[in-house]
Design a protein around this motif. Structure first.
Motif, short mmCIF file in Angstrom:
data_model
loop_
_atom_site.label_atom_id
_atom_site.label_comp_id
_atom_site.label_asym_id
_atom_site.label_seq_id
_atom_site.Cartn_x
_atom_site.Cartn_y
_atom_site.Cartn_z
N ILE A 213 0.81 -4.18 -3.83
CA ILE A 213 1.00 -4.47 -2.40
C ILE A 213 1.69 -3.27 -1.77
O ILE A 213 2.79 -2.89 -2.18
N VAL A 214 1.06 -2.67 -0.78
CA VAL A 214 1.65 -1.56 -0.04
C VAL A 214 2.17 -2.10 1.27
O VAL A 214 1.40 -2.66 2.07
N SER A 215 3.46 -1.96 1.50
CA SER A 215 4.09 -2.53 2.69
C SER A 215 4.57 -1.43 3.62
O SER A 215 5.42 -0.63 3.27
N GLY A 216 4.01 -1.42 4.83
CA GLY A 216 4.43 -0.43 5.83
C GLY A 216 3.58 -0.54 7.07
O GLY A 216 2.35 -0.37 7.01
N GLY A 217 4.21 -0.82 8.19
CA GLY A 217 3.49 -0.95 9.46
C GLY A 217 3.38 0.38 10.18
O GLY A 217 3.17 1.42 9.57
N ASN A 218 3.58 0.34 11.49
CA ASN A 218 3.37 1.53 12.30
C ASN A 218 4.52 1.71 13.29
O ASN A 218 4.33 1.63 14.51
N PRO A 219 5.75 1.96 12.79
CA PRO A 219 6.89 2.09 13.69
C PRO A 219 6.78 3.29 14.63
O PRO A 219 7.34 3.27 15.73
N GLU A 220 6.06 4.34 14.22
CA GLU A 220 5.91 5.52 15.08
C GLU A 220 4.81 5.35 16.12
O GLU A 220 4.63 6.21 16.99
N SER B 10 -1.44 2.58 10.50
CA SER B 10 -0.19 2.14 9.88
C SER B 10 0.10 2.96 8.62
O SER B 10 -0.75 3.71 8.13
N GLU B 11 1.32 2.81 8.13
CA GLU B 11 1.70 3.48 6.88
C GLU B 11 0.81 3.01 5.73
O GLU B 11 0.29 3.82 4.96
N ALA B 12 0.66 1.69 5.60
CA ALA B 12 -0.11 1.15 4.49
C ALA B 12 -1.55 1.66 4.50
O ALA B 12 -2.10 2.04 3.46
N ASP B 13 -2.17 1.69 5.67
CA ASP B 13 -3.55 2.17 5.77
C ASP B 13 -3.63 3.67 5.47
O ASP B 13 -4.64 4.15 4.93
N THR B 14 -2.59 4.40 5.83
CA THR B 14 -2.58 5.85 5.58
C THR B 14 -2.38 6.15 4.10
O THR B 14 -2.97 7.10 3.56
N TYR B 15 -1.59 5.33 3.42
CA TYR B 15 -1.32 5.57 2.00
C TYR B 15 -2.47 5.12 1.10
O TYR B 15 -2.62 5.64 -0.02
N GLU C 261 -0.09 -4.54 3.50
CA GLU C 261 0.76 -5.25 4.46
C GLU C 261 1.12 -4.23 5.53
O GLU C 261 1.95 -3.36 5.31
N ASN C 262 0.48 -4.32 6.70
CA ASN C 262 0.61 -3.26 7.70
C ASN C 262 1.24 -3.73 9.01
O ASN C 262 0.93 -3.20 10.08
N GLU C 263 2.14 -4.71 8.91
CA GLU C 263 2.80 -5.20 10.11
C GLU C 263 4.29 -4.87 10.17
O GLU C 263 4.87 -4.76 11.25
#
Length: 225
Positions: free
Chosen positions: A97-104, A109-114, A131-133
């Motif tokens: 599970i990669v967890s990271g949304g798009n705070p910037e 999102s981070e997850a989609d980028t990784y 998990e990109n929220e």
């Protein structure tokens, strides 16, 4: 302007603080306070159904304008891929599970980028959950807990940088999760006489984590977390 008599003392103190941080002598103990526990983490154990959670650490645009992971993310990706490979070699059911949304608020999102980097590191697409929220470490834990609520797993691992692990574990424990910590390499300080930019960056990271740890305990005491 307000404290004319103290101006010289303030300037000297500020310069001394800058030197202590940039030369590493103050940065080293600050960093050790947040990532020193990594040396004592037990080796992770794989269960029949193992879930490996990797936390994000931001994205940036490179010189060609492409959205890429921040430098601290690559050790996390490598550590996650290594844990996944070991899990597969042990003939276990493995999920990442990669967890990271798009705070910037970038284009992804981070997850989609990784994700492409993990796929390139031989993590199977069917075993990858994005998990990109989430926008904070607290939300990382909250949304991962939501994903795991209806899943059966025997072993849960948390991958993040060594300096980030203490705060991340607090947040995951808050949501009833007790992952095994798997720390990716953290920051390194080089002490000397001359100022070094990496030392200032490491000091910023250490102070951010220390403030985050204090914030967690204050918010818990107030009933906000």
């Amino acid at each position: 302007m307000l404290w004319r008599r103290a101006r010289k003392a303030i300037i000297v103190a500020a310069l001394a603080l800058f030197w202590l941080l940039s030369a590493g002598w103050l940065t080293a103990p600050l960093l050790a306070a947040v990532q020193g526990d990594a040396a004592h983490y037990l080796p992770p154990k794989f269960g029949p159904r193992t879930v490996i959670v990797m936390l994000g650490a931001g994205t940036r645009h490179d010189s060609q304008g492409r959205l890429v992971p921040m430098p601290d993310v690559f050790p996390r990706i490598a550590t996650t891929a290594s844990m996944y490979a070991q899990c597969k070699q042990a003939n276990r059911h493995c999920e990442v599970i990669v967890s990271g949304g798009n705070p910037e608020r970038y284009e992804a999102s981070e997850a989609d980028t990784y994700a492409p980097y993990l796929l390139e590191a031989h993590v199977a697409r069917d075993d990858l959950v994005l998990e990109n929220e989430s926008l904070t470490t607290y939300e990382n834990a909250k949304y991962v807990a939501r994903i795991l609520r209806n899943e059966h797993y025997d072993s849960l691992m948390l991958v993040t940088s060594a300096y980030h692990m203490p705060r991340a574990l607090l947040d995951f424990h808050r949501f009833g999760l007790a992952p095994q910590p798997v720390a990716a390499p953290g920051r390194v300080v080089r002490c000397g006489l001359l100022p070094r930019r990496p030392n200032l960056s490491a000091a910023n990271v250490a102070l951010h984590e220390l403030i985050g740890l204090a914030q967690f305990h204050v918010y818990r005491a107030l009933g906000w977390f």
